[in-house]
Design a protein around this motif. Structure first.
Motif, PDB file in Angstrom:
ATOM      1  N   ARG A 156       8.271 -24.897  -9.289  1.00 16.76           N
ATOM      2  CA  ARG A 156       8.917 -24.906  -7.976  1.00 16.76           C
ATOM      3  C   ARG A 156      10.278 -24.230  -8.061  1.00 16.76           C
ATOM      4  O   ARG A 156      10.792 -23.967  -9.158  1.00 16.76           O
ATOM      5  N   THR A 157      10.862 -23.952  -6.904  1.00 18.34           N
ATOM      6  CA  THR A 157      12.232 -23.462  -6.851  1.00 18.34           C
ATOM      7  C   THR A 157      13.180 -24.654  -6.894  1.00 18.34           C
ATOM      8  O   THR A 157      12.966 -25.644  -6.209  1.00 18.34           O
ATOM      9  N   ILE A 158      14.220 -24.548  -7.715  1.00 18.14           N
ATOM     10  CA  ILE A 158      15.231 -25.599  -7.822  1.00 18.14           C
ATOM     11  C   ILE A 158      16.597 -24.967  -7.583  1.00 18.14           C
ATOM     12  O   ILE A 158      16.939 -23.961  -8.207  1.00 18.14           O
ATOM     13  N   LYS A 159      17.355 -25.565  -6.683  1.00 14.74           N
ATOM     14  CA  LYS A 159      18.680 -25.033  -6.354  1.00 14.74           C
ATOM     15  C   LYS A 159      19.806 -25.863  -6.952  1.00 14.74           C
ATOM     16  O   LYS A 159      20.826 -25.341  -7.353  1.00 14.74           O
ATOM     17  N   LYS A 160      19.609 -27.181  -6.965  1.00 17.74           N
ATOM     18  CA  LYS A 160      20.680 -28.079  -7.379  1.00 17.74           C
ATOM     19  C   LYS A 160      20.451 -28.598  -8.799  1.00 17.74           C
ATOM     20  O   LYS A 160      19.327 -28.648  -9.277  1.00 17.74           O
ATOM     21  N   GLY A 161      21.550 -29.020  -9.430  1.00 14.76           N
ATOM     22  CA  GLY A 161      21.445 -29.670 -10.723  1.00 14.76           C
ATOM     23  C   GLY A 161      21.304 -28.746 -11.909  1.00 14.76           C
ATOM     24  O   GLY A 161      20.977 -29.197 -13.013  1.00 14.76           O
ATOM     25  N   LEU A 162      21.546 -27.440 -11.723  1.00 14.23           N
ATOM     26  CA  LEU A 162      21.473 -26.517 -12.844  1.00 14.23           C
ATOM     27  C   LEU A 162      22.690 -26.715 -13.757  1.00 14.23           C
ATOM     28  O   LEU A 162      23.825 -26.846 -13.281  1.00 14.23           O
ATOM     29  N   LEU A 163      22.440 -26.728 -15.046  1.00 15.79           N
ATOM     30  CA  LEU A 163      23.522 -26.859 -16.015  1.00 15.79           C
ATOM     31  C   LEU A 163      24.208 -25.515 -16.222  1.00 15.79           C
ATOM     32  O   LEU A 163      23.589 -24.456 -16.083  1.00 15.79           O
ATOM     33  N   SER A 164      25.479 -25.562 -16.583  1.00 15.23           N
ATOM     34  CA  SER A 164      26.255 -24.329 -16.752  1.00 15.23           C
ATOM     35  C   SER A 164      26.064 -23.674 -18.114  1.00 15.23           C
ATOM     36  O   SER A 164      26.607 -22.600 -18.367  1.00 15.23           O
ATOM     37  N   GLN A 165      25.295 -24.292 -18.968  1.00 15.56           N
ATOM     38  CA  GLN A 165      25.001 -23.733 -20.287  1.00 15.56           C
ATOM     39  C   GLN A 165      24.174 -22.458 -20.161  1.00 15.56           C
ATOM     40  O   GLN A 165      23.151 -22.446 -19.481  1.00 15.56           O
ATOM     41  N   PRO A 166      24.583 -21.340 -20.783  1.00 11.17           N
ATOM     42  CA  PRO A 166      23.772 -20.126 -20.728  1.00 11.17           C
ATOM     43  C   PRO A 166      22.387 -20.363 -21.317  1.00 11.17           C
ATOM     44  O   PRO A 166      22.221 -21.142 -22.258  1.00 11.17           O
ATOM     45  N   VAL A 167      21.399 -19.704 -20.742  1.00 12.51           N
ATOM     46  CA  VAL A 167      20.044 -19.824 -21.258  1.00 12.51           C
ATOM     47  C   VAL A 167      19.991 -19.188 -22.644  1.00 12.51           C
ATOM     48  O   VAL A 167      20.452 -18.058 -22.846  1.00 12.51           O
ATOM     49  N   ASP A 168      19.445 -19.915 -23.593  1.00  8.69           N
ATOM     50  CA  ASP A 168      19.367 -19.464 -24.984  1.00  8.69           C
ATOM     51  C   ASP A 168      18.608 -18.147 -25.079  1.00  8.69           C
ATOM     52  O   ASP A 168      17.619 -17.924 -24.372  1.00  8.69           O
ATOM     53  N   SER A 169      19.066 -17.273 -25.966  1.00 11.37           N
ATOM     54  CA  SER A 169      18.443 -15.952 -26.107  1.00 11.37           C
ATOM     55  C   SER A 169      16.973 -16.062 -26.494  1.00 11.37           C
ATOM     56  O   SER A 169      16.131 -15.279 -26.038  1.00 11.37           O
ATOM     57  N   GLY A 170      16.654 -17.047 -27.352  1.00  9.78           N
ATOM     58  CA  GLY A 170      15.258 -17.247 -27.715  1.00  9.78           C
ATOM     59  C   GLY A 170      14.418 -17.680 -26.532  1.00  9.78           C
ATOM     60  O   GLY A 170      13.277 -17.229 -26.359  1.00  9.78           O
ATOM     61  N   ASP A 171      14.963 -18.550 -25.692  1.00 16.74           N
ATOM     62  CA  ASP A 171      14.253 -18.978 -24.492  1.00 16.74           C
ATOM     63  C   ASP A 171      14.101 -17.829 -23.506  1.00 16.74           C
ATOM     64  O   ASP A 171      13.071 -17.711 -22.818  1.00 16.74           O
ATOM     65  N   LEU A 172      15.121 -16.978 -23.414  1.00 16.15           N
ATOM     66  CA  LEU A 172      15.012 -15.810 -22.534  1.00 16.15           C
ATOM     67  C   LEU A 172      13.886 -14.889 -22.994  1.00 16.15           C
ATOM     68  O   LEU A 172      13.128 -14.359 -22.176  1.00 16.15           O
ATOM     69  N   ARG A 173      13.773 -14.687 -24.308  1.00 13.50           N
ATOM     70  CA  ARG A 173      12.676 -13.852 -24.813  1.00 13.50           C
ATOM     71  C   ARG A 173      11.323 -14.488 -24.483  1.00 13.50           C
ATOM     72  O   ARG A 173      10.369 -13.791 -24.128  1.00 13.50           O
ATOM     73  N   PHE A 174      11.246 -15.806 -24.601  1.00 11.97           N
ATOM     74  CA  PHE A 174       9.981 -16.496 -24.324  1.00 11.97           C
ATOM     75  C   PHE A 174       9.592 -16.383 -22.851  1.00 11.97           C
ATOM     76  O   PHE A 174       8.446 -16.036 -22.535  1.00 11.97           O
ATOM     77  N   ILE A 175      10.511 -16.671 -21.947  1.00 10.44           N
ATOM     78  CA  ILE A 175      10.134 -16.714 -20.536  1.00 10.44           C
ATOM     79  C   ILE A 175       9.885 -15.332 -19.948  1.00 10.44           C
ATOM     80  O   ILE A 175       9.158 -15.200 -18.957  1.00 10.44           O
ATOM     81  N   THR A 176      10.460 -14.288 -20.553  1.00  9.67           N
ATOM     82  CA  THR A 176      10.250 -12.934 -20.024  1.00  9.67           C
ATOM     83  C   THR A 176       9.141 -12.182 -20.749  1.00  9.67           C
ATOM     84  O   THR A 176       8.816 -11.052 -20.373  1.00  9.67           O
ATOM     85  N   SER A 177       8.538 -12.792 -21.751  1.00 14.10           N
ATOM     86  CA  SER A 177       7.516 -12.093 -22.528  1.00 14.10           C
ATOM     87  C   SER A 177       6.216 -11.937 -21.747  1.00 14.10           C
ATOM     88  O   SER A 177       5.835 -12.796 -20.960  1.00 14.10           O
ATOM     89  N   GLY A 178       5.556 -10.809 -21.955  1.00 19.94           N
ATOM     90  CA  GLY A 178       4.232 -10.581 -21.396  1.00 19.94           C
ATOM     91  C   GLY A 178       4.180 -10.388 -19.901  1.00 19.94           C
ATOM     92  O   GLY A 178       3.115 -10.494 -19.288  1.00 19.94           O
ATOM     93  N   SER A 179       5.300 -10.067 -19.284  1.00 23.48           N
ATOM     94  CA  SER A 179       5.303  -9.960 -17.821  1.00 23.48           C
ATOM     95  C   SER A 179       4.948  -8.568 -17.326  1.00 23.48           C
ATOM     96  O   SER A 179       4.439  -8.396 -16.230  1.00 23.48           O
ATOM     97  N   GLY A 180       5.269  -7.543 -18.114  1.00 24.40           N
ATOM     98  CA  GLY A 180       4.999  -6.174 -17.682  1.00 24.40           C
ATOM     99  C   GLY A 180       6.144  -5.539 -16.922  1.00 24.40           C
ATOM    100  O   GLY A 180       6.093  -4.351 -16.601  1.00 24.40           O
ATOM    101  N   SER A 181       7.192  -6.302 -16.601  1.00 21.09           N
ATOM    102  CA  SER A 181       8.351  -5.769 -15.883  1.00 21.09           C
ATOM    103  C   SER A 181       9.560  -5.740 -16.804  1.00 21.09           C
ATOM    104  O   SER A 181       9.575  -6.359 -17.866  1.00 21.09           O
ATOM    105  N   LYS A 182      10.592  -5.024 -16.372  1.00 21.50           N
ATOM    106  CA  LYS A 182      11.824  -4.959 -17.142  1.00 21.50           C
ATOM    107  C   LYS A 182      12.814  -5.981 -16.586  1.00 21.50           C
ATOM    108  O   LYS A 182      12.980  -6.097 -15.374  1.00 21.50           O
ATOM    109  N   PHE A 183      13.462  -6.717 -17.473  1.00 23.44           N
ATOM    110  CA  PHE A 183      14.407  -7.751 -17.092  1.00 23.44           C
ATOM    111  C   PHE A 183      15.798  -7.394 -17.606  1.00 23.44           C
ATOM    112  O   PHE A 183      15.950  -6.796 -18.664  1.00 23.44           O
ATOM    113  N   TYR A 184      16.798  -7.806 -16.831  1.00 21.95           N
ATOM    114  CA  TYR A 184      18.188  -7.730 -17.271  1.00 21.95           C
ATOM    115  C   TYR A 184      18.767  -9.134 -17.154  1.00 21.95           C
ATOM    116  O   TYR A 184      18.543  -9.824 -16.152  1.00 21.95           O
TER     117      TYR A 184
END
Length: 369
Positions: A156-184
């Motif tokens: 789902r979409t979540i707007k509230k309650g997000l933590l200010s901690q940057p998303v870990d680089s390893g987690d970023l690689r995981f969530i963007t893997s296999g999508s076929g698009s380019k991410f920044y």
């Protein structure tokens, strides 16, 4: 003298409504039309086809309009199109965001079909964003796979309650893997992050002042429980994260005129500022072109990103206004050094608890044409 309604507008309601991300979640628990009911109401639609469509309809869409339509040519061949009455001409005059939603729907359809032992082959046939027929789906028997079905049901979409901690680089690689698009990706405290924040805030100020955009938003808010159950689409109080007394109050006393009020618009900017005070990372999804195929592929990539993010308890909140208001997209590309076309601007961050989805989905028979 400030009325009670004014107090509510300045508090709970605007917090949920104004920055309800253009893409919302779902809750298949509240879908009232079972596969068997759909089969009875639509001659020629098998139980398996109805179940596939139910899963596909869990895809996100702008204002939760669920703009897709489906023409069943045969058991193994479908045509995906769109319903003009569920488009957003004020904020999406070129159908760019509608095509992104269609792409998410097609990706959800692939996942849902796999759970029924079918491979869904997608062929984009639309020649323009306004083509009646956009995608041809061909099914063929394949191995049964439930992979991603749980994530599809719970994302789902979540707007509230997000933590200010940057998303870990390893987690970023995981969530963007296999999508076929380019991410920044840009951390919140970076120069690029500051520039994106400024663009989001300024574009929201401009859009909140536009009567046509505000009127369109008002048309898609389902304030009362009666309207939620009548339409089973759009933005409900629960989907906009309005709870408790605020949810009860707006469901009984709010309407279109409140959305058009100056106090409601003022809360747009205030709430944007508050939302921008808590998140970790910006994620941008791009495409080389703006044609039908590129936009549909980007929409599919967004859904894949959302499913992977659910696994990591990462919230995604689309903030689309810089891509809807003139001049901002070009400035973003220039200042961020991006050559491709930006299709999604996502505010991302970890959440301690990933809440269950709540937004409604229309019965399957309403998307058959």
């Amino acid at each position: 003298m400030i009325t009670r309604k004014e107090i509510i507008i300045r508090g709970v309601s605007a917090a949920g409504v104004i920055m309800a991300g253009k893409v919302t979640g779902f809750c298949d628990i509240v879908l009232k039309s079972s596969a068997e009911e759909c089969c009875r109401k639509n001659r020629g639609l098998s139980g398996r086809a109805a179940r596939i469509l139910r899963g596909a309809s869990l895809a996100p869409s702008g204002h939760n309009t669920q703009p897709w339509s489906v023409k069943i040519l045969s058991e193994h061949e479908w045509i995906i199109g769109w319903d003009k009455s569920r488009s957003l001409p004020a904020v999406d005059p070129h159908n760019r965001e509608l095509l992104l939603s269609i792409g998410a729907f097609c990706e959800a359809l692939k996942i849902s079909a796999a759970s029924e032992g079918l491979e869904a082959v997608i062929n984009v046939i639309g020649k323009s964003p306004f083509s009646k027929d956009l995608v041809k789906i061909t099914f063929r028997e394949s191995e049964h796979s439930d992979y991603n079905m749980e994530a599809l049901r719970k994302r789902r979409t979540i707007k509230k309650g997000l933590l200010s901690q940057p998303v870990d680089s390893g987690d970023l690689r995981f969530i963007t893997s296999g999508s076929g698009s380019k991410f920044y990706t840009y951390n919140r405290d970076s120069r690029e992050g500051d520039f994106i924040e400024a663009a989001v805030l300024e574009s929201n100020k401009i859009q909140a002042a536009r009567d046509d955009a505000q009127a369109e938003l008002a048309e898609w808010i389902r304030w009362s429980r009666k309207d939620v159950m009548k339409y089973m689409n759009g933005l409900s109080p629960a989907g906009m994260e309005i709870g408790g007394f605020g949810e009860w109050y707006v469901s009984h006393f709010f309407g279109r005129d409140d959305v058009m009020s100056s106090s409601f618009r003022e809360q747009t900017v205030k709430m944007v500022k508050e939302l921008l005070s808590s998140y970790g990372t910006w994620i941008l999804i791009t495409s080389d072109k703006d044609d039908c195929k590129s936009l549909i592929n980007a929409g599919g990539s967004f859904l894949k990103l959302g499913l992977n993010s659910w696994r990591k308890k990462i919230a995604l909140h689309p903030m689309t206004q810089p891509l809807e208001e003139e001049g901002f997209a070009g400035e973003l590309k220039k200042n961020l050094g991006i050559e491709e076309n930006i299709q999604f601007i996502l505010r991302a961050g970890y959440v301690e608890n990933y809440p269950l989805p709540v937004s409604m989905r229309m019965p399957v028979e309403r998307i058959i044409r």
